[in-house]
Design a protein around this motif. Structure first.
Motif, PDB file in Angstrom:
ATOM      1  N   GLN A  19       0.821  -1.215   0.000  1.00  0.00           N
ATOM      2  CA  GLN A  19       0.000   0.000   0.000  1.00  0.00           C
ATOM      3  C   GLN A  19       0.855   1.266   0.000  1.00  0.00           C
ATOM      4  N   GLU A  33       1.859   1.984  -3.567  1.00  0.00           N
ATOM      5  CA  GLU A  33       0.739   2.498  -4.358  1.00  0.00           C
ATOM      6  C   GLU A  33       0.485   3.971  -4.045  1.00  0.00           C
ATOM      7  N   LYS A  55       0.755   7.220  -6.602  1.00  0.00           N
ATOM      8  CA  LYS A  55      -0.401   8.082  -6.884  1.00  0.00           C
ATOM      9  C   LYS A  55      -0.071   9.549  -6.602  1.00  0.00           C
ATOM     10  N   HIS A 103       5.650   1.374  -7.863  1.00  0.00           N
ATOM     11  CA  HIS A 103       4.307   0.933  -8.246  1.00  0.00           C
ATOM     12  C   HIS A 103       4.337  -0.484  -8.816  1.00  0.00           C
ATOM     13  N   PHE A 131       3.785  -2.642  -5.599  1.00  0.00           N
ATOM     14  CA  PHE A 131       2.340  -2.852  -5.574  1.00  0.00           C
ATOM     15  C   PHE A 131       1.917  -4.044  -6.431  1.00  0.00           C
ATOM     16  N   HIS A 132       2.212  -3.984  -7.725  1.00  0.00           N
ATOM     17  CA  HIS A 132       1.738  -5.042  -8.623  1.00  0.00           C
ATOM     18  C   HIS A 132       2.464  -6.374  -8.413  1.00  0.00           C
TER      19      HIS A 132
END
Length: 123
Positions: free
Chosen positions: A45, A48, A52, A104, A108-109
């Motif tokens: 998180q 991410e 953003k 990211h 994240f992915h």
């Protein structure tokens, strides 16, 4: 520690223009969330949220300076990964966007970064 984004403008028109879409508030919200997830030791998180924040920062500057990529995004009705990448180059922010993108993708992915990896990357 990540600092909140504060943007100072010389003209009142600039403030009005930059506040469209509440980019600054969105950036600061994501930075606060990033800090919270770092404290919770949640790299997925945290990655991410910092991505953003960087994405919103790019959009803010691209629209403020009315660069070609911002005009294209407006015509398409959305920002694409390609437009963000080109905007980062045009604005001289490729280093920042590359780090955010790395977090990211890998944080994240792919979920392959631990909290120390995520915290080590500097924007």
């Amino acid at each position: 520690m990540v600092r909140k984004v504060t943007i100072e403008f010389k003209r009142k028109e600039d403030v009005k223009e930059a506040s469209k879409g509440t980019y600054v508030q969105e950036i600061n919200k994501r930075l606060e969330e990033f800090e919270e997830y770092i404290e919770k030791r949640d790299p997925v998180q945290a990655s991410e949220k910092i991505y953003k924040a960087a994405e919103e920062f790019l959009k803010l500057l691209a629209e403020f300076y009315n660069i070609l990529e911002a005009r294209e995004a407006k015509l398409k009705g959305k920002w694409t990964r390609r437009l963000l990448d080109k905007a980062s180059y045009e604005l001289g922010l490729t280093d920042i966007f590359d780090i955010a993108d790395k977090l990211h993708v890998w944080g994240f992915h792919e979920r392959s970064m631990d909290i120390d990896d995520a915290n080590r990357e500097k924007l």
